[in-house]
Design a protein around this motif. Sequence first.
Motif, PDB file in Angstrom:
ATOM      1  N   UNK A  70       0.837  -1.201   0.000  1.00  0.00           N
ATOM      2  CA  UNK A  70       0.000   0.000   0.000  1.00  0.00           C
ATOM      3  C   UNK A  70       0.871   1.251   0.000  1.00  0.00           C
ATOM      4  N   UNK A  71       1.975   1.215   0.746  1.00  0.00           N
ATOM      5  CA  UNK A  71       2.879   2.376   0.789  1.00  0.00           C
ATOM      6  C   UNK A  71       3.475   2.668  -0.577  1.00  0.00           C
ATOM      7  N   UNK A  72       3.769   1.587  -1.312  1.00  0.00           N
ATOM      8  CA  UNK A  72       4.326   1.784  -2.655  1.00  0.00           C
ATOM      9  C   UNK A  72       3.338   2.533  -3.548  1.00  0.00           C
ATOM     10  N   UNK A  73       2.048   2.419  -3.217  1.00  0.00           N
ATOM     11  CA  UNK A  73       1.046   3.123  -4.005  1.00  0.00           C
ATOM     12  C   UNK A  73       0.728   4.484  -3.409  1.00  0.00           C
ATOM     13  N   UNK A  74       1.529   4.887  -2.460  1.00  0.00           N
ATOM     14  CA  UNK A  74       1.367   6.230  -1.914  1.00  0.00           C
ATOM     15  C   UNK A  74       0.342   6.340  -0.803  1.00  0.00           C
ATOM     16  N   UNK A  75      -0.124   5.247  -0.269  1.00  0.00           N
ATOM     17  CA  UNK A  75      -1.125   5.324   0.806  1.00  0.00           C
ATOM     18  C   UNK A  75      -0.556   4.688   2.075  1.00  0.00           C
ATOM     19  N   UNK A  76      -1.351   4.726   3.153  1.00  0.00           N
ATOM     20  CA  UNK A  76      -0.901   4.176   4.436  1.00  0.00           C
ATOM     21  C   UNK A  76      -1.894   3.145   4.953  1.00  0.00           C
ATOM     22  N   UNK A  77      -1.346   2.157   5.677  1.00  0.00           N
ATOM     23  CA  UNK A  77      -2.224   1.178   6.346  1.00  0.00           C
ATOM     24  C   UNK A  77      -2.319   1.536   7.814  1.00  0.00           C
ATOM     25  N   UNK A  78      -3.537   1.570   8.359  1.00  0.00           N
ATOM     26  CA  UNK A  78      -3.697   1.673   9.816  1.00  0.00           C
ATOM     27  C   UNK A  78      -4.623   0.529  10.244  1.00  0.00           C
ATOM     28  N   UNK A  98       5.282  -2.350  15.673  1.00  0.00           N
ATOM     29  CA  UNK A  98       5.612  -0.959  16.021  1.00  0.00           C
ATOM     30  C   UNK A  98       5.525   0.011  14.848  1.00  0.00           C
ATOM     31  N   UNK A  99       5.658  -0.502  13.616  1.00  0.00           N
ATOM     32  CA  UNK A  99       5.638   0.416  12.474  1.00  0.00           C
ATOM     33  C   UNK A  99       4.255   0.655  11.905  1.00  0.00           C
ATOM     34  N   UNK A 100       3.266   0.065  12.523  1.00  0.00           N
ATOM     35  CA  UNK A 100       1.905   0.241  12.008  1.00  0.00           C
ATOM     36  C   UNK A 100       1.087   1.016  13.025  1.00  0.00           C
TER      37      UNK A 100
END
Lengths: 135, 137, 403
Positions: A70-78, A98-100
């Motif tokens: 998802x980050x590669x597509x410019x978005x974020x996961x929460x 920890x990174x999410x």
Amino acid sequence: MDSGTIQKLENLLLVAVPRDLTDDEVILMRRDILRAIRAYGSQVVLLDFTQVDICDSFFGRFIYSTSRMVQLMGATVIISGLQDAVIETMVELGMTLPDVEAVLDLDDALALSRRLGRNGSGPAPADGGLPEWEE
Amino acid sequence: MPDTLQRLHFRIQTVTDVSDSRRKGMQLALDMGFAHADATKIAVVISELARNILIYAKTGTITVLADKEPDGPRCIKIIADDKGPGIPHLEQAMTDGYTTSGGLGLGLSGSRRLMDEFFVHSQVNRGTTVTAVKYLR
Amino acid sequence: MQNQASVYNRINMLEAQLRAVLNSVPMAMFTLDAQGVITFCEGHALESMGLTPAQLIGQSGFDLFPNPPEIYQGIKRALAGETVTETTTVGPMTFQNTYIPYTGEGGGIIGLSIDITSIRQAEAEAREQREFLRKVLDALPVRVLWKDAATHAFLGCNQLVAQDAGLPSPDDLVGKTDYDMPWVEQAPLFQADDRAVIESGEARINFEEQLTQSDGSLSWLRTSKVPLRDASGAVSSVLCVYEDITEQKRAQQEREALQQQVIEAQRRALADLSTPIIPVMDGIIVMPLVGSIDTARARDIMRALLRGISEYRARVAILDITGVPLVDSGVADHLNHTIQAARLKGAHTIVTGISDAVAETIVDLGIDWSRVETMSNLQSGLVAALDRIGLRLTTADHAANGK
């Protein structure tokens, strides 16, 4: 795309993670998510774990790999909706992700996605009169 | 039914077997009187061990049974057995972060933390047996 | 002349010896001539029959004993040259009669009659006792089984065991072993138990074990195994007595599970009392910790905090450790876990109440709390919390003007 598990809400993509996930289902779900991001320009993908009562390292891997894609597509996961017993088990297992970022509920997820919408690229929020938190 | 209350036996060959075994194992733990949080931990351990069988040995068995030490507390025992490649560096395999399958490396080390007793017996090319015990308090 | 005298003496002596024997054991001896007439009879058994030699000698055997037919036939067949043995019951008494054809001068037969009444009685009593024992065994509401100590083969059992085995009668089990039974799965375990009892010579009483029934279901048993010794004192067999306690076991397990639930609920309630959560305002909760923190308490704290975050929709949780006397690496780890758990729930944790001593300890012990937000006191923690949720405390002076 299975509209039952992925919903678009403003800037946010709400994904209800099912109780048991097979490897094949993971692949299909991620594909649907990436497709939806492209279609709607979503900036935040909310993985909701309310239905998950057993969360082992497979789920942890799922969260991390989905997050990277998802980050590669410019978005974020929460993430949200983790049950108390699941959280306790994850912490003892050593899987604290920890990174999410985790949010308490949908309101917080929406607030976060609106903040990101204002700051970064992507479509502006539809309704400017919604109650928002001061930064 | 007496037989399913006391002991469960699963052949692990597909992911469905993994979900099935952990769910039924969790139910047995709850039936025995384990608190919800402990039953969840037991389910995760079954899941981790079952997945390890699938990934490394392709096939194996998981047995979950209700047991009682003589003059001691009741406990639940998970026995994961396979005739797979075995674990060459067991000490290493039991540390956080060590993985040969691209995972999180928490399967064995994490499972040990979740249970009260944890034994691994493994021989290269012969197979692996993991026995994990959690006491009912 | 002397030869004749010694022969005569010898005959007298033999006769006296014979009389002595016949009169002291419960038997009688007869001799009959070729026509079946009694020429001699002597013996203790005659008394029991209520007869004397005088009454019998000179009488025809055929006339005296027309009934039962066995005696009549016996005499007849012996006279024809056949040795016959038969058993006859006359009134309350039973005799074993043997008729021997006499091949010497004159022919005839020799008859021996042995009183076996008491022997027969003893046999009947023994049989009755066996029958009674069998009835007792089958009436007992428990399974009874006994096995050979050397081969573990079944020597006998009661009807309930036959039923469990799916066989019609206990006799069908004799000679078989546990490996031939529906409970073959437990056979190695059962035989190991047998061996333990045999080798130690000590009984194992009232232990619990499992058994597979003929329909495949699994039962619980309460079993006792007792070594049985033979005349030489060696253990020759093992007696197994067991009852089915599946129902009681299930009830007991349900009770125990219920008990566990009650204990857990009580613990929860107690934990709640010792881990109070104070909602200070929307989105902020405070959890003051007082007292030492061990593993069990740490778990309670984590659970209470997660519950509190849910209940009050808290985005910030303030953990105040002013009242925690000792903070070592163990406590620091526990608090870390709690903080990680709160984060996974979506809440940020601030730890307040760090005293100088605690700050020193944490650094000296090399505990990594660099990622943890800490404050020295609750007030600062509160301000930080407010800041985090986007609020600020101001004094009321602004609004004072205009009064």
